[in-house]
Design an enzyme around this catalytic site. Structure first.
Site, mmCIF file in Angstrom:
data_model
loop_
_atom_site.group_PDB
_atom_site.id
_atom_site.type_symbol
_atom_site.label_atom_id
_atom_site.label_comp_id
_atom_site.label_asym_id
_atom_site.label_seq_id
_atom_site.Cartn_x
_atom_site.Cartn_y
_atom_site.Cartn_z
ATOM 1 N N GLU A 277 0.828 -1.207 0.000
ATOM 2 C CA GLU A 277 0.000 0.000 0.000
ATOM 3 C C GLU A 277 0.865 1.261 0.000
ATOM 4 O OE1 GLU A 277 -3.288 -0.137 -0.434
ATOM 5 O OE2 GLU A 277 -2.948 -2.306 -0.577
ATOM 6 N N TRP A 280 1.782 1.749 -3.450
ATOM 7 C CA TRP A 280 0.670 2.297 -4.259
ATOM 8 C C TRP A 280 0.752 3.819 -4.285
ATOM 9 C CZ3 TRP A 280 -2.971 0.436 -7.550
ATOM 10 C CH2 TRP A 280 -4.011 1.300 -7.906
ATOM 11 N N TRP A 308 -21.849 13.093 -18.099
ATOM 12 C CA TRP A 308 -22.240 13.291 -16.709
ATOM 13 C C TRP A 308 -23.627 13.917 -16.642
ATOM 14 C CZ3 TRP A 308 -19.065 10.607 -13.923
ATOM 15 C CH2 TRP A 308 -17.719 10.514 -14.282
ATOM 16 N N ASN A 344 -10.341 3.608 3.992
ATOM 17 C CA ASN A 344 -10.095 3.493 2.560
ATOM 18 C C ASN A 344 -11.221 2.789 1.807
ATOM 19 O OD1 ASN A 344 -8.256 3.808 0.206
ATOM 20 N ND2 ASN A 344 -8.316 1.573 0.239
ATOM 21 N N TRP A 385 -9.392 8.937 -7.044
ATOM 22 C CA TRP A 385 -10.712 9.262 -7.598
ATOM 23 C C TRP A 385 -10.840 8.761 -9.029
ATOM 24 C CZ3 TRP A 385 -15.423 10.976 -6.132
ATOM 25 C CH2 TRP A 385 -15.555 11.324 -4.786
#
Length: 459
Positions: A277, A280, A308, A344, A385
């Site tokens: 992690e 990452w 959208w 998370n 995101w």
């Protein structure tokens, strides 16, 4: 004999231990000025969000205290770094300037220009690797390109030489006889006042290097053993090191070697999962290095044509405030607002709900997290995101829609996490879901198909 002080310019490295720039300045043997610049003005430098500003204030207080114990203190200045740093150098008659490297395009362009200008004036100007274990240009594919998928990136990192061991903090930092003038930290107005919304942050966190090292040790000898339960948000199984890494109160080298060091037997098998992690984060910074517009432009360009929805601001506000009628989403958003942090897995669920159940552009959610997370990071926040949106590197497929009800049943079966943040969950006061999850999922997949037909190159 006239001295020529060394200036150490600190940014996201607010620590005295394992700080190569500080060590280099002390080793030069001249007086040291430790400078922090609040740069909200340089175009392309993203101003900190509110929660991060709160953290920065308290981290600077702690750092100033640590430096004073070593004999020096902080010099604070506000303004464009390209103007402020040379002004301080001239003011103190510095002979050398040191800093630790940054990886966004505007920051590194600013640093490169300053390094050239300082050297042209005959000064020593050096930068160091301090905040990433593996610098972006050192981990590439066989074709010399950045990795777009995490697992081969992770393997490539493991194939590289072991990261260096952390550096000791200096025994002393000698200031100049006439230190430069410093801004008053309170004048930076980093703390919220009208209203003061930071009570939950104060209850949850103690910023600063000493607290960061204590937290790392507590994790290594305690909760690391439970790291296999980290997907369960009610469990104390995560490190919560993210804001401390973001502000550099602890270095990734310190974390890496603590995980490779003496650990309780139950923790040893979990340490590698935790380091994965940590890497990452490195992957995300590598993406930022090659894609500097990560917070504003889809990494996969076909997603710029995604249809959208035109969502009323009232619905987006309901998501921000944890009033969606979907328990796990509401719990996460309230935890975020109160503590400046969110588990998370719940981050993924809340992001998926906004993007796929409400069809809101991922950039809207990324900006909200940027404003409210104490660990808001210029690489991690947009990259994660975009991962959820399907538009990022090694992203979850767009058709993977986290069902927040099923996620709650799987990872918060007893509803301990939800009840902690949504106490009205078992009463008539709790609203019905603002959208039908099944219908909104179908609508999201239809929108994805529309994008795919418009962009034949998309998968």
């Amino acid at each position: 004999m006239t001295s020529s002080p060394s200036v150490v310019w600190l940014r996201d490295d607010l620590r005295v231990a394992d700080n190569p720039a500080l060590v280099a300045a002390v080793d030069r043997g001249e007086p040291v000025v430790v400078l922090v610049v609040l740069d909200d003005e340089t175009p392309g430098i993203r101003p900190l969000g509110g929660a991060a500003r709160w953290w920065l204030h308290h981290s600077l207080v702690a750092l100033d205290g640590a430096l004073r114990e070593l004999g020096a203190g902080l010099t604070l200045r506000r303004g464009p770094a390209a103007e402020v740093l040379p002004a301080v150098v001239a003011e103190v008659g510095a002979g050398a300037v040191y800093w630790n490297r940054r990886y966004g395009k505007v920051p590194r362009d600013t640093d490169a220009a300053l390094k050239t200008a300082l050297r042209d004036e005959g000064l020593v100007a050096e930068s160091f690797q301090a905040n990433l274990l593996f610098e972006p240009w050192t981990v590439q594919t066989g074709q010399g390109q950045p990795f777009k998928v995490f697992t081969p990136f992770w393997r490539a990192c493991l194939d590289r030489p072991e990261p260096r061991h952390p550096l000791d903090a200096p025994d002393a930092v000698r200031p100049p006889e006439a230190p430069p003038a410093s801004d008053d930290l309170d004048a930076w107005q980093l703390l919220p006042t009208s209203p003061d919304w930071a009570a939950g942050l104060r209850e949850t966190w103690t910023p600063g290097e000493a607290a960061a090292l204590d937290a790392l040790e507590e994790f290594a000898t305690g909760h690391l053993a439970d790291y296999g339960e980290r997907d369960f948000p009610a469990q104390e199984a995560t490190s919560r090191m993210s804001p401390r890494l973001r502000f550099g109160e602890v270095s990734p080298f310190q974390i890496w070697h603590r995980m490779r060091g003496d650990l309780p037997p139950a923790s040893r098998e979990r340490a590698q999962s935790f380091l994965r992690e940590v890497v990452w984060r490195e992957f995300n910074h590598t993406i930022l290095f090659s894609s500097p517009d990560l917070a504003t432009v889809s990494y996969r360009p076909e997603f710029e044509a995604f249809p959208w929805a035109d969502v009323p601001e009232s619905e987006i506000d309901a998501w921000r405030q944890g009033r969606t009628g979907v328990p796990l989403v509401d719990a996460g958003m309230r935890q975020l607002w109160t503590t400046g942090w969110m588990h998370n897995r719940v981050r993924m669920v809340t992001a998926s709900f906004l993007i796929k159940n409400l069809l809101v552009d991922w950039r809207v959610g990324e900006q909200w997290f940027w404003d409210t997370l104490v660990d808001a990071d210029e690489a991690n926040n947009p990259a994660n995101w975009q991962w959820t949106a399907g538009s990022g590197a090694d992203a979850a497929p767009y058709f993977r829609v986290f069902n927040p009800v099923l996620q709650g049943e799987k990872f918060d079966k007893e509803r301990n996490y939800v009840r902690a943040w949504v106490p009205e969950i078992d009463t008539d006061d709790y609203p019905e879901p603002m959208v039908d999850l099944k219908e909104s999922r179908r609508r999201a997949l239809d929108a994805y198909e529309t994008m795919r037909r418009a962009s034949p190159a998309s998968p």
